[in-house]
Structure formats: structure tokens, C-alpha cells
Design a protein around this motif. Structure first.
Motif, PDB file in Angstrom:
ATOM      1  N   LEU A   1      68.803   5.227  22.076  1.00 41.73           N
ATOM      2  CA  LEU A   1      67.216   5.391  22.592  1.00 41.73           C
ATOM      3  C   LEU A   1      67.312   6.979  22.748  1.00 41.73           C
ATOM      4  O   LEU A   1      67.976   7.524  23.485  1.00 41.73           O
ATOM      5  N   LEU A   2      65.884   7.590  22.004  1.00 39.42           N
ATOM      6  CA  LEU A   2      65.637   9.011  22.264  1.00 39.42           C
ATOM      7  C   LEU A   2      64.319   9.019  22.960  1.00 39.42           C
ATOM      8  O   LEU A   2      63.291   8.478  22.272  1.00 39.42           O
ATOM      9  N   LYS A   3      64.110   9.422  23.992  1.00 38.30           N
ATOM     10  CA  LYS A   3      62.743   9.731  24.895  1.00 38.30           C
ATOM     11  C   LYS A   3      61.792  10.618  23.861  1.00 38.30           C
ATOM     12  O   LYS A   3      62.256  11.873  23.698  1.00 38.30           O
ATOM     13  N   GLY A   4      60.696  10.432  23.662  1.00 38.48           N
ATOM     14  CA  GLY A   4      59.735  11.349  23.142  1.00 38.48           C
ATOM     15  C   GLY A   4      58.855  11.820  23.935  1.00 38.48           C
ATOM     16  O   GLY A   4      59.211  12.173  25.305  1.00 38.48           O
ATOM     17  N   SER A   5      57.600  11.694  23.705  1.00 42.10           N
ATOM     18  CA  SER A   5      56.381  12.041  24.625  1.00 42.10           C
ATOM     19  C   SER A   5      55.940  11.002  25.544  1.00 42.10           C
ATOM     20  O   SER A   5      54.733  10.501  25.204  1.00 42.10           O
TER      21      SER A   5
END
Length: 318
Positions: free
Chosen positions: A105-109
Motif C-alpha cells: 500500500l502507498l499512502k496518497g492524500s
């Protein structure tokens, strides 16, 4: 961020991690959570172009496309999972990981707390037998190798058992980064054990736990003050004999406040660049700050890919 000169290619520790990750097999299916701004989209697509991830953009499709158009970002090759808002994006991304469609998972805004609430949910989350923890992987220009600071983002005032999991998570991550037997310094204000400073008691206990095989894979020593952890000369001046002093791969801090200050001081005063990854869950999670640029997201994706490659090597693709 600072006026410290950018390291040359030969000294660029994060670039070497990225190169190692690119060579570590096919790109990683990665759910990018609520990437509705140009910064998070650009970082994800740059990681995709580098061969690190295959992005699944999870969020309101119209806002994602509008952010891409505003930033001139090509979304070719990225799937979009259309959900109405950030809370739903976090839940859907976790579900994709649970279903095996996303390996990271990659955190966005969105806020970190909102994303992690879905990760650690008792029903449908990504918990394991360990506490999750965060690792900053820092390229400090004046230090001779990558330096991990943990935990500076999740566990506020960890007790001894939590610190043991923080240590295990960091050691496993460093092994995935190619460090055969990581050296972990347990930090305190002083290098002597005293009941007046509970952090020193925890540090001594963690060192003994490693001696007894309760923490495996690394060399653990503490309590160590920051100066005699980082500097062999400082340790020798205090007649301190330590297998870690002057050469740690990991700095385990007493609490989140100390760790957050240490990591940001290294970034803003020493010119360090960083990647940030949550470990201890079923998949790695990149938690980059909204103040950081595409390079930090690229390095975080590289670390996630290496961590996943190590998990598959150890346990099979389950």
C-alpha cells in the motif's frame, strides 16, 4: 529542503536501494490510497515507470483524473478503483491486499490515522501477530550507510513488548535491504542502566532478549546515548565497549516524540533524504509525508518491493 549539497551518484544510498529493488523481480502490485493530488500521483507513476510497482489508484476517479490533468501526469498502465472518499479508499485498498490483488500500500492524500485505522482493524484488517511499526530509512550525507530510525510515526509510548516487536520489524526490514546481520542501537539519554530513566531499563532488557534468542537476526545493544551509538570515538572516550557503537544500522528510539524529532532533525539540519515504510502488517505500507516529493515516494516503493521479495523468499507466495 536544505542547502546541503545533493550526494553524488556514487554516494546516493537511496538510489542504490532503488537499483537493487528494480533488479529484484517484477513490479509489485500496489494500491495507492486516495491519490487525489499531483504529488502522490507523480510519485506513484514515477515508481511505476521505474519498474517498482504496478499502481492501482484507489479513490474518487473524477478527482484522480482531474489531479493528473492538472499536473500533466500520464496515468497509462494504472488501474483505477473508484470509491467516493478517503475513508472508503483506505478500506478498499486494505481489501485489495487481503484479496491478494495488492502486495503493498502507498499512502496518497489522506491522514495517516485514517489509513492505519483500516490497516489495523480487527475485522478485515492486515494485522499479524506483531505490532505494526514505522521505519524511516535515511540517507544521511555524513553517515557511511543507510540509517533506520524506528518508531517515529505510529507507537507513541511503546512498552517493552512493543519495543521488542519494533526491533524485530526493523531487523527483518534491514535484512530485506541486504544487510546480513543488522546492528541495532537502543537509544536513551545515557549509556548506563538506571531506574531513574525507564528507557535505559527497556534498552537493557532488549539487549538481553537478543542474547537469549527472543529477538533474532541482529546484534542489539543498549542503552546507548546518541553520540556513543553513532561515534566510536565518543564511545571509546567513555570507555564503552559495544559491538554496535559507531556502526549501527538501526536506531531504536524510546518513544515517538524522540524518534520524530531525531528523523526530522537529520532531514532538515543534516540534509538527510528518507523513505518511510510501515512493517509488521501482512503487506508493507509506504507512509510518505505530504511535504515530501516524488523521490521519497520512489525510495519508499523500492523498500516495499525489497521487503516483499524477502517475505516471498522466506514464506512462499501465500
Amino acid at each position: 529542503m536544505t542547502d546541503v549539497p545533493h550526494p553524488s551518484a556514487s554516494d546516493d544510498k537511496l538510489a542504490r536501494l532503488v537499483a537493487r529493488a528494480v533488479a529484484a523481480g517484477p513490479a509489485l502490485p500496489c494500491a495507492v490510497v486516495h491519490p487525489v493530488d499531483a504529488a502522490s500521483l507523480a510519485g506513484a507513476m514515477e515508481a511505476a515507470e521505474a519498474g517498482l510497482i504496478v499502481p492501482i489508484l484507489v479513490g474518487p476517479a473524477a478527482r484522480i483524473r482531474a489531479a493528473a490533468a492538472a499536473g500533466g501526469i500520464d496515468l497509462a498502465g494504472a488501474a483505477i478503483e473508484d470509491v467516493p472518499h478517503s475513508h472508503a479508499a483506505a478500506e478498499r485498498a486494505v481489501a485489495l491486499a487481503s484479496e491478494g490483488r495488492a502486495a503493498a500500500l502507498l499512502k496518497g492524500s489522506l491522514h495517516t490515522d485514517e489509513m492505519l485505522a483500516a490497516v489495523v482493524a480487527r475485522v478485515g484488517g492486515l494485522r499479524t501477530e506483531r505490532r505494526v511499526s514505522h521505519c524511516f530509512i535515511l540517507d544521511v550525507p555524513l553517515y557511511h550507510k543507510p540509517l533506520v530510525v524506528t518508531d517515529a510515526a505510529i507507537n507513541i509510548e511503546p512498552d517493552l513488548e512493543t519495543k521488542a516487536d519494533i526491533a524485530r520489524n526493523a531487523i527483518d526490514l534491514c535484512i530485506a535491504l541486504g544487510i546480513e546481520r543488522p546492528k541495532l542501537a537502543v537509544l536513551a539519554a545515557v549509556e548506563v542502566v538506571t531506574a531513574k530513566q525507564p528507557a535505559t531499563l527497556d534498552a537493557a532488557a532488549l539487549s538481553k532478549m537478543a542474547d537469549r534468542g527472543q529477538i533474532e537476526g541482529g546484534i542489539v545493544d543498549g542503552p546507548l546515548a546518541f553520540d556513543n551509538a553513532i561515534s566510536l570515538e565518543a564511545a571509546e572516550a567513555k570507555h564503552l565497549v559495544s559491538p554496535v557503537a559507531g556502526d549501527p544500522d538501526i536506531l531504536l528510539v524510546p518513544d515517538l516524540t524522540a524518534g520524530n524529532m531525531l528523523a526530522k532533525q537529520l532531514q532538515y539540519l543534516a540534509g538527510a533524504e528518507s523513505a518511510g515504510v510501515v512493517v509488521g502488517a501482512r503487506v508493507p505500507i509506504a507512509l510518505t509525508s505530504r511535504a515530501e516529493g516524488p523521490r521519497a515516494r520512489l525510495a519508499s516503493c523500492a523498500v516495499m518491493k525489497l521487503a516483499t521479495a524477502m517475505r516471498v523468499t522466506r514464506h512462499g507466495d501465500d
